[in-house]
Write a protein that holds these residues in place. Sequence first.
Motif, PDB file in Angstrom:
ATOM      1  N   ARG A 297     -31.217 -28.828  30.766  1.00 10.93           N
ATOM      2  CA  ARG A 297     -32.448 -28.483  30.055  1.00 10.93           C
ATOM      3  C   ARG A 297     -33.577 -29.489  30.216  1.00 10.93           C
ATOM      4  NH1 ARG A 297     -29.751 -26.930  24.149  1.00 10.93           N
ATOM      5  NH2 ARG A 297     -28.081 -25.557  24.945  1.00 10.93           N
ATOM      6  N   GLY A 298     -33.237 -30.710  30.595  1.00 15.89           N
ATOM      7  CA  GLY A 298     -34.223 -31.782  30.562  1.00 15.89           C
ATOM      8  C   GLY A 298     -34.140 -32.498  29.228  1.00 15.89           C
ATOM      9  N   LEU A 299     -34.384 -33.782  29.225  1.00 16.61           N
ATOM     10  CA  LEU A 299     -34.187 -34.585  28.015  1.00 16.61           C
ATOM     11  C   LEU A 299     -34.987 -34.074  26.829  1.00 16.61           C
ATOM     12  CD1 LEU A 299     -32.887 -37.193  26.845  1.00 16.61           C
ATOM     13  CD2 LEU A 299     -34.983 -38.378  27.505  1.00 16.61           C
ATOM     14  N   ALA A 300     -36.241 -33.679  27.059  1.00 13.59           N
ATOM     15  CA  ALA A 300     -37.115 -33.272  25.953  1.00 13.59           C
ATOM     16  C   ALA A 300     -36.594 -32.050  25.211  1.00 13.59           C
ATOM     17  CB  ALA A 300     -38.519 -32.997  26.478  1.00 13.59           C
ATOM     18  N   GLU A 301     -35.832 -31.201  25.895  1.00 17.36           N
ATOM     19  CA  GLU A 301     -35.351 -29.965  25.287  1.00 17.36           C
ATOM     20  C   GLU A 301     -33.965 -30.093  24.665  1.00 17.36           C
ATOM     21  OE1 GLU A 301     -37.346 -27.382  25.013  1.00 17.36           O
ATOM     22  OE2 GLU A 301     -38.847 -28.630  26.014  1.00 17.36           O
ATOM     23  N   VAL A 302     -33.416 -31.283  24.679  1.00 12.38           N
ATOM     24  CA  VAL A 302     -32.064 -31.501  24.138  1.00 12.38           C
ATOM     25  C   VAL A 302     -32.158 -32.158  22.777  1.00 12.38           C
ATOM     26  CG1 VAL A 302     -29.867 -32.705  24.484  1.00 12.38           C
ATOM     27  CG2 VAL A 302     -31.060 -31.696  26.442  1.00 12.38           C
ATOM     28  N   THR A 303     -31.384 -31.665  21.830  1.00 11.91           N
ATOM     29  CA  THR A 303     -31.320 -32.256  20.501  1.00 11.91           C
ATOM     30  C   THR A 303     -29.931 -32.832  20.258  1.00 11.91           C
ATOM     31  OG1 THR A 303     -30.559 -30.221  19.430  1.00 11.91           O
ATOM     32  CG2 THR A 303     -32.960 -30.551  19.613  1.00 11.91           C
ATOM     33  N   VAL A 304     -29.870 -33.741  19.300  1.00  8.96           N
ATOM     34  CA  VAL A 304     -28.579 -34.300  18.906  1.00  8.96           C
ATOM     35  C   VAL A 304     -27.663 -33.192  18.387  1.00  8.96           C
ATOM     36  CG1 VAL A 304     -27.459 -35.759  17.175  1.00  8.96           C
ATOM     37  CG2 VAL A 304     -29.432 -36.619  18.458  1.00  8.96           C
ATOM     38  N   GLU A 305     -28.240 -32.254  17.649  1.00  6.18           N
ATOM     39  CA  GLU A 305     -27.439 -31.147  17.113  1.00  6.18           C
ATOM     40  C   GLU A 305     -26.815 -30.320  18.237  1.00  6.18           C
ATOM     41  OE1 GLU A 305     -29.958 -32.698  14.034  1.00  6.18           O
ATOM     42  OE2 GLU A 305     -30.438 -32.018  16.075  1.00  6.18           O
TER      43      GLU A 305
END
Length: 222
Positions: A37-45
């Motif tokens: 997804r790319g880092l910006a689109e990844v969440t910890v959840e």
Amino acid sequence: MKANEPTTPPPADRRQLKARRTREALAEAAVALVLERGLAEVTVEAIAERADVTRRTFSRHFSGKEDAALDFTRADGARINAALRERPATEPPLLAYRRAVADWLADRAAVGWHHRPEQRLLYAAVDREPTLFAAYERIRVDAQDESVRIIADRLGTDPARDLRPEVVVGAAAGVLTAALRTWARDDSTDAEDLADLVARAYDALIGEAARSAATSEEATRE
């Protein structure tokens, strides 16, 4: 107990094993999601969900998504330092560090990230993502600080007063980083090529240092 009957690990060992597996699952989930997804689109959840654990469990292991995705670099830094501790005391510090890196690259018992295609892609992404780069730098500095302590112990000196441990580690680790970055940008090379590239990088450092020393000596005589 019957002969050859497997023993059950004590509770403390089982807890440690479970914690390590959970950490590994979270790190692998973070890498996979960042690459997808790319880092910006990844969440910890999302990482916790991919690893099938809770958000709270994630926080027990990592401070953020960048920290989780780059956990492989922390593990490999620890392996290099472990190898450095085992080098013979008679080896000069720079040679000891170089050979510790070679031991790490050749170790198949605990396979390093350079043998894993997805980790290589992530390493290449470090150059493109400022927050990943910042996290990588924190991890790198922590590993190098430990290397400085190891070298200082080998020399029997205080690194706060003696520059040699810091200089040796700064130069040796810098060479490794330069080789890794060059290798990560060229997807036509493999893990064995990396070992050769690292060896040539250290040869280049030693050669340039020797030429500089010779030039300085000539200038002094003049």
